[in-house]
Write an enzyme that holds these catalytic residues in place. Structure first.
Site, mmCIF file in Angstrom:
data_model
loop_
_atom_site.group_PDB
_atom_site.id
_atom_site.type_symbol
_atom_site.label_atom_id
_atom_site.label_comp_id
_atom_site.label_asym_id
_atom_site.label_seq_id
_atom_site.Cartn_x
_atom_site.Cartn_y
_atom_site.Cartn_z
ATOM 1 C CD GLU A 445 4.889 -11.433 -2.124
ATOM 2 O OE1 GLU A 445 3.967 -12.204 -1.810
ATOM 3 O OE2 GLU A 445 5.702 -10.987 -1.307
ATOM 4 C CE1 TYR A 498 6.248 -8.960 5.743
ATOM 5 C CE2 TYR A 498 6.383 -9.919 3.547
ATOM 6 C CZ TYR A 498 5.966 -8.902 4.392
ATOM 7 O OH TYR A 498 5.283 -7.826 3.899
ATOM 8 C CD GLU A 534 4.986 -6.555 0.560
ATOM 9 O OE1 GLU A 534 4.778 -7.488 1.363
ATOM 10 O OE2 GLU A 534 4.304 -6.366 -0.458
HETATM 11 C C1 BDP Z 1 3.387 -10.011 1.313
HETATM 12 C C2 BDP Z 1 2.292 -9.465 0.411
HETATM 13 C C3 BDP Z 1 1.364 -8.503 1.165
HETATM 14 C C4 BDP Z 1 0.945 -9.137 2.475
HETATM 15 C C5 BDP Z 1 2.183 -9.441 3.301
HETATM 16 C C6 BDP Z 1 1.827 -10.038 4.659
HETATM 17 O O1 BDP Z 1 2.855 -8.787 -0.690
HETATM 18 O O2 BDP Z 1 0.247 -8.190 0.375
HETATM 19 O O3 BDP Z 1 0.033 -8.357 3.186
HETATM 20 O O4 BDP Z 1 2.934 -10.377 2.585
HETATM 21 O O5 BDP Z 1 1.663 -11.258 4.708
HETATM 22 O O6 BDP Z 1 3.989 -11.140 0.779
HETATM 23 O O7 BDP Z 1 1.697 -9.307 5.624
#
Ligand code: BDP
Length: 640
Positions: A445, A498, A534
């Site tokens: 990122e 997310y 992720e």
């Molecule tokens: C992502 C990042 C990671 C974070 C995660 C989070 O790559 O390192 O821990 O978000 O916010 O964007 O849990």
């Protein structure tokens, strides 16, 4: 023939690096002495953090310049004491250990004695008996120094090793950070400063991996080995190049042995190819009944000059496999591979980022239990012993460098890029021979919308491909980024998102549409396979609500299930993997969005499952059943 020539070219290009970093292994000609245990320790709490250098603490025993405490190595120092100022300390800390070196290593001038630090975070300076032997810029990767001449100066003295480690992160370190002084005396105590970081894990520091002494012959020794493997029908090919330090007149013999110790191929000379009949390929876990098959390559060097003859023997585990990427697939041994795995951290109670075998074996048992076939080394290179476990168990690895949190435009400058290139050199040099490593990730990122990102990533990715043209290269982006200037250069698009967490929090119903849009947009733009690198939701174990509310176990389950429905549609086309964020809860800086760390683990920090772990377990085994072959022992579920 053409293919053989190309592969040898590969071996050559990797060896543009000027010296090797072979994992220290015992052999007929090499000894290893671990220096783990208790070291003397002191943090330099002087306002300038420079007292240790001004007073030359390395010149005599650390205890002579002030008080010391016991500090375990390997471990982060942050969580070892009750002292809050050591937990968040920024600056130089000093470690020292006196070592008894076997007399023979000192008296026998033909022995080369090397001091090796598996990793120390972040900047290290090393002295032996008060003489500086090396310094190293960067955490997570090993460094070493030949110390024979220093310890031979006074053969009766104990060998005193002093290591100063500074965890300060600047705009030019990887990861980057800034130091900010708060000078308003009405609001802050005198000298108050903070270390700002742009990543989401605690900046644990100290000597994180083993410190070792090891020996090789001095006049001539095996400095590096590179293997690149291939196969055709049932014949395997191990292309190799061995670099020798000390003599051009060395004789090299190579023997490849199977698991039973039978020789299956042999050769001589520093460059060549070993042909293996009826090859047993290296397969990922859950893709084959017998995953992680490793041969053993014995490299035997005999060399002589007018003064002496010497022999050096090094044993390298070798897995024979290929990796390729098409516009819709990731192929291992020409078969489509679907990543169903996890993102991890090197993180646990008390030891922080310190290497710990019980933790590592527990984590492998959990990954295998849940049917994970892969992980990403988010967000830095993990210990070599972890990659060795991956080789043996067939766990596939996306190997990431510490390029996390590159958010400030000043971190795209020349000095940062130059350092990033060196870090990739060190990473590829260390990990190039691991069959489990199937792709390099050069960053996580970064602010890839900023104009300098284009040149930065073009250069970085090209450099990585020059170092190792046999593996695809990627960096991890975020679905938020409207423009991603580096994406044209990657082989596989890796996207983090997310939905219903950082965006539209609480609205699970947005996931199907937003995730679908994400995949369609990225694929339309780049026509490259995509990994969901992720996704996840913070979850406090034991917190329940139905209908699901954020932070409950039910909500984490629901987020996962919504994502999985979309993955199931897209994996038929170009989605080639899904990696949950995160395997386990982990420590972060304090802040209003973190309740003693990031809680997106499907296991707690103590490695107990949350409800979501069972959802993943059910899914991953189902995916394995569909796409791969279960190992023979799954017929006996009790053995899990
Ligand atoms: C992502 C990042 C990671 C974070 C995660 C989070 O790559 O390192 O821990 O978000 O916010 O964007 O849990």
């Amino acid at each position: 023939m053409l293919r053989v020539l190309c592969l040898l070219a590969v071996v050559d290009s990797v060896l543009l690096l000027d010296s090797g970093m072979l994992f220290p292994r015992e052999s007929a000609s090499r000894e290893v002495k671990e220096l783990n245990g208790l070291w003397a320790f002191r943090a330099d709490i002087s306002p300038s953090r420079n007292q240790g250098f001004e007073e030359a603490w390395y010149k005599s025993r650390l205890i002579e310049s002030g008080p010391v405490i016991d500090m375990p190595v390997p471990a982060s120092y942050n969580d070892i004491t009750q002292d809050p100022s050591l937990r968040t300390f920024t600056g130089w800390v000093w470690y020292e250990r006196e070592v008894v070196v076997p007399t023979r290593w000192i008296t026998d001038e033909e022995i080369r004695v090397v001091l090796r630090v598996g990793s120390a975070h972040y900047y290290s300076v090393v002295w032996v008996n008060g003489v500086k032997v090396t310094e190293h810029n960067g955490g997570h990767l090993p460094f070493e120094a030949e110390i024979g001449s220093v310890i031979r100066k006074d053969p009766t003295a104990k060998c005193r090793i002093t290591i100063a480690v500074n965890n300060t992160l600047t705009l030019e370190t990887l990861p980057p950070g800034t130091i900010q002084y708060m000078n308003d005396p009405t609001r802050y105590p005198k000298g108050f400063f903070v270390q700002n970081i742009f990543f989401d894990f605690f900046n644990y520091a100290g000597i994180h991996r083993s410190v070792l002494l090891y020996t090789t012959p001095k006049a001539f020794y095996v400095d590096d080995i590179t293997v690149v493997t291939d196969f055709s029908d049932n014949a395997g090919l191990v292309n190799y190049k061995v670099s020798v330090k000390g003599s051009a007149a060395a004789t090299l013999k190579l023997t490849l042995m199977d698991k039973e110790g039978h020789c299956v191929a042999s050769s001589s000379g520093s460059v060549g190819a070993l042909k293996v009949a009826d090859v047993k390929l290296w397969w990922p876990y859950l893709m084959h009944e017998n995953p992680g098959y490793l041969y053993s390559l014995e490299v035997h060097l005999t060399a002589a000059n007018d003064k002496s003859t010497s022999e050096d023997v090094y044993l390298l585990p070798v897995g024979i496999r290929t990796v390729k990427v098409s516009s819709t697939q990731f192929l291992i041994n020409n078969k489509p591979f679907y990543f169903h795995g996890v993102n991890k951290h090197e993180d646990s109670d008390i030891r922080g980022k310190g290497f710990d075998w019980p933790l590592i074996v527990k984590d492998f048992n959990l990954m295998k239990w849940m049917g994970a076939n892969s992980f990403r080394t988010s967000h830095y290179p993990y210990a070599e012993e972890i990659l060795q476990m991956c080789d043996q168990h067939g766990i596939v690895v996306i190997d990431e460098c510490p390029g996390v949190g590159i958010k400030d435009i000043r971190s795209f400058g020349n000095a940062s890029l130059t350092h990033h290139l060196v870090v990739m050199d060190e990473l590829v040099r260390r990990d190039k021979n691991h069959p489990s490593v199937v792709m390099w990730s050069v960053a996580n990122e970064p602010a890839s919308e900023m104009p300098p990102a284009q040149f930065y990533f073009k250069t970085l990715i090209k450099h990585t491909k020059d170092l190792d043209p046999t593996r695809p290269v990627t960096y991890i982006t975020n679905s938020n980024y409207a423009r991603d200037l580096g994406a044209p250069y990657v082989d596989v698009v890796c996207v983090n998102s997310y939905f219903s967490w950082y965006h539209d929090p609480g609205y699970l119903e947005v996931i199907p549409i937003q995730l679908n849009t994400q995949f369609e947009d990225w694929y339309a733009k780049y026509q490259k396979p995509i990994i969901q690198s992720e996704y996840g939701a913070d979850t406090l174990p034991g917190l329940h609500n139905d209908p699901p509310l954020m932070f409950t176990e039910e909500y984490q389950q629901a987020v996962l299930q919504h994502y999985h429905n979309v993955f199931d549609q897209k994996r038929k086309h170009y989605v080639i993997g899904e990696l949950i964020w995160n395997f386990a809860d982990f420590m972060t800086v304090q802040g209003i969005t973190r309740v003693v760390g990031n809680k997106k683990g499907v296991f707690t920090r103590q490695r107990q499952p949350k409800a979501a772990a069972f959802i993943l377990k059910e899914r991953y085994w189902r995916l394995a059943n569909e796409t791969g072959k279960l190992p023979y022992w799954t017929k006996y579920p009790c053995s899990l």
